[in-house]
Design an enzyme around this catalytic site. Sequence first.
Site, PDB file in Angstrom:
ATOM      1  N   ASP A 106     -96.635  -5.347 -72.586  1.00 43.17           N
ATOM      2  CA  ASP A 106     -97.365  -4.024 -71.740  1.00 43.17           C
ATOM      3  C   ASP A 106     -99.134  -4.584 -72.314  1.00 43.17           C
ATOM      4  OD1 ASP A 106     -95.130  -3.160 -71.503  1.00 43.17           O
ATOM      5  OD2 ASP A 106     -95.116  -2.159 -73.474  1.00 43.17           O
ATOM      6  N   GLU A 107     -99.491  -5.574 -72.330  1.00 45.70           N
ATOM      7  CA  GLU A 107    -100.934  -6.178 -72.242  1.00 45.70           C
ATOM      8  C   GLU A 107    -101.580  -5.876 -71.245  1.00 45.70           C
ATOM      9  OE1 GLU A 107     -98.349  -8.090 -73.183  1.00 45.70           O
ATOM     10  OE2 GLU A 107     -98.487  -8.624 -75.326  1.00 45.70           O
ATOM     11  N   GLY A 108    -100.871  -5.773 -70.112  1.00 44.79           N
ATOM     12  CA  GLY A 108    -101.712  -5.731 -68.682  1.00 44.79           C
ATOM     13  C   GLY A 108    -101.702  -7.211 -68.055  1.00 44.79           C
ATOM     14  N   LYS A 109    -100.490  -8.114 -68.223  1.00 51.86           N
ATOM     15  CA  LYS A 109     -99.996  -9.156 -67.447  1.00 51.86           C
ATOM     16  C   LYS A 109     -99.977  -9.092 -66.208  1.00 51.86           C
ATOM     17  CE  LYS A 109     -96.491  -9.865 -69.777  1.00 51.86           C
ATOM     18  NZ  LYS A 109     -96.286  -8.712 -70.968  1.00 51.86           N
ATOM     19  N   GLY A 122     -91.698  -4.467 -66.372  1.00 47.46           N
ATOM     20  CA  GLY A 122     -92.061  -3.832 -65.237  1.00 47.46           C
ATOM     21  C   GLY A 122     -93.502  -3.706 -65.248  1.00 47.46           C
ATOM     22  N   HIS A 123     -93.803  -3.913 -63.954  1.00 47.16           N
ATOM     23  CA  HIS A 123     -95.584  -3.540 -63.518  1.00 47.16           C
ATOM     24  C   HIS A 123     -95.595  -2.822 -62.263  1.00 47.16           C
ATOM     25  CE1 HIS A 123     -95.584  -7.880 -63.050  1.00 47.16           C
ATOM     26  NE2 HIS A 123     -95.997  -7.271 -61.877  1.00 47.16           N
ATOM     27  N   THR A 127     -84.396  -1.831 -74.132  1.00 46.59           N
ATOM     28  CA  THR A 127     -84.392  -1.006 -73.084  1.00 46.59           C
ATOM     29  C   THR A 127     -82.975  -0.567 -72.130  1.00 46.59           C
ATOM     30  OG1 THR A 127     -84.473  -3.239 -71.601  1.00 46.59           O
ATOM     31  CG2 THR A 127     -86.783  -2.184 -72.248  1.00 46.59           C
ATOM     32  N   ARG A 134     -72.004 -19.611 -74.578  1.00 43.83           N
ATOM     33  CA  ARG A 134     -71.321 -20.399 -73.267  1.00 43.83           C
ATOM     34  C   ARG A 134     -70.343 -19.404 -72.462  1.00 43.83           C
ATOM     35  NH1 ARG A 134     -70.806 -25.444 -77.161  1.00 43.83           N
ATOM     36  NH2 ARG A 134     -70.187 -23.466 -78.549  1.00 43.83           N
ATOM     37  N   GLN A 159     -92.614  -9.604 -71.364  1.00 44.86           N
ATOM     38  CA  GLN A 159     -92.727  -9.108 -72.594  1.00 44.86           C
ATOM     39  C   GLN A 159     -93.847  -9.702 -73.618  1.00 44.86           C
ATOM     40  OE1 GLN A 159     -89.260 -10.236 -71.926  1.00 44.86           O
ATOM     41  NE2 GLN A 159     -89.280  -8.286 -70.818  1.00 44.86           N
ATOM     42  N   VAL A 208     -90.763   1.038 -67.802  1.00 44.05           N
ATOM     43  CA  VAL A 208     -89.373   0.997 -67.550  1.00 44.05           C
ATOM     44  C   VAL A 208     -88.529   2.237 -68.097  1.00 44.05           C
ATOM     45  CG1 VAL A 208     -87.222  -0.422 -67.962  1.00 44.05           C
ATOM     46  CG2 VAL A 208     -89.227  -1.674 -67.374  1.00 44.05           C
ATOM     47  N   ARG A 259     -95.721   4.906 -76.034  1.00 40.54           N
ATOM     48  CA  ARG A 259     -96.039   3.689 -76.674  1.00 40.54           C
ATOM     49  C   ARG A 259     -96.709   4.162 -78.206  1.00 40.54           C
ATOM     50  NH1 ARG A 259     -98.252   0.838 -71.377  1.00 40.54           N
ATOM     51  NH2 ARG A 259     -96.160   0.443 -70.489  1.00 40.54           N
ATOM     52  N   VAL A 295    -111.926  -3.977 -67.060  1.00 41.20           N
ATOM     53  CA  VAL A 295    -112.717  -2.964 -67.356  1.00 41.20           C
ATOM     54  C   VAL A 295    -112.300  -1.688 -66.653  1.00 41.20           C
ATOM     55  CG1 VAL A 295    -114.888  -4.170 -68.229  1.00 41.20           C
ATOM     56  CG2 VAL A 295    -114.571  -3.489 -65.714  1.00 41.20           C
TER      57      VAL A 295
END
Length: 425
Positions: free
Chosen positions: A13-16, A40-41, A128, A142, A221, A297, A302, A411
């Site tokens: 959730d860093e803003g990827k 999710g974004h 989740t 396997r 993640q 999600v 947070r 920003v």
Amino acid sequence: MKSIVVVGSQWGDEGKGKVTNYYSSKADIVVRYQGGNNAGHTVKFNGMEFHLQTIPSGIFNEKTLNILGNGMVINPISLYSEMKTLLDAGFSLKNMVISSRANVDLNYHLTLDGLKEAHLKDKQIGTTKKGIGPCYTDKISRDGIRFCDFIDEDFPKIYAERLKEKNEEIARYGGEVIDLEESLKEYGKLAKFFKPYVKETVSILAKAKEENKKILFEGAQGTMLDIDFGTYPYVSSSNSSAGGAITGSGIGIDYIEACVGIVKAYTTRVGEGPFVTELHNELADTIREKAHEYGVVTHRPRRIGYLDLNQLRFSRNVNGFKYFALMLLDILSGLDEIKVCTKYELDGEVIDYIPASLKETYRCKPIYVTLPGWKEDITNVRSFKDLPENAKNYVQFIEKEIGATACLISVGPDHDATIIKEDIF
Ligand code: IMP
């Protein structure tokens, strides 16, 4: 650069999403290499808003090929609904392929994820509940079913065998067993739908390498949720760090040129587990509301804390990032001062790493440095030199402490609320 890996350097959730969208517009190929619909974004495109969980963010550009890599665990029901939304909105999805080696996240994985969590009572991971852990468990032991099997005529037979065992396990946990016929009916329809999208993707990437194509590897993640390097066992079940880009795509080690760590200007985490710089005060509540820090999600609030440079240094070491994108810097505007954790104190000793032991990590105390804040609204700033002095100092302090260069500073949530400090891709 011809290829970069974009990786979360904290707990996700860093803003990827924003960064991968930005870089994906320049990429010939975008590859997701791990995880599934636990990520999710939200992406804004041409005035519309889309919620992506499994599909890579290059999907909106018809010229960009989007690969769902072999390292992923993919829920066909959830992927179908994501694809349907995009198809209905007019996207052709001809620019999307699913690796035939990707594992299928099936209904029994979801059921078992929920049951296992409930069984853990007060030791829950806080997953989740998307079946991610049980699906990766099957892959490693396997017993997994891959997309090449999912679209094969033998799928009903293999699924029936697996379901028999899984239903026994579900019953042991006191859960409701899954109906074979109903499942096969639904999966049969989906297998037909997915068939044209399932391809051998190592050869696609090999050809792309020969043609010097620009490739973006999109991590989900974050490093602290990585199965090897995160705060185990409070982690996800894949290699979300940069190493996963190699094994989760089949690109080989000769093509990746750089990794960009995505850094939120403060720290957040969803789910349980240690969080050395966590705050339980008004500032945490203010940040949560200002930045709407609720899971995309699961919608869970947070947990919030100060920036942890000890963690970021660890993350830089694990991923080998020379560059980082600093996200949500605008959220810190208005503070008199900002604390930043530089190292930990563990049992009276100063340490500059993250301990493997959970017990030790819980005993770590943050060592803080206090930096002056800035009052100005920075959402309209588009060049590094125009940032307030103290905001510039904040960025430069991070650069110096972790030994990496900020290439991009966000920003504000909009695409153009971005400062490009160094153009790397
Ligand atoms: P799982 O991936 O569903 O097994 O969840 C394991 C842990 O990873 C939990 O703490 C989740 O909250 C966390 N997690 C999984 N995916 C994400 C994500 O995309 N962002 C943030 N946390 C995540």
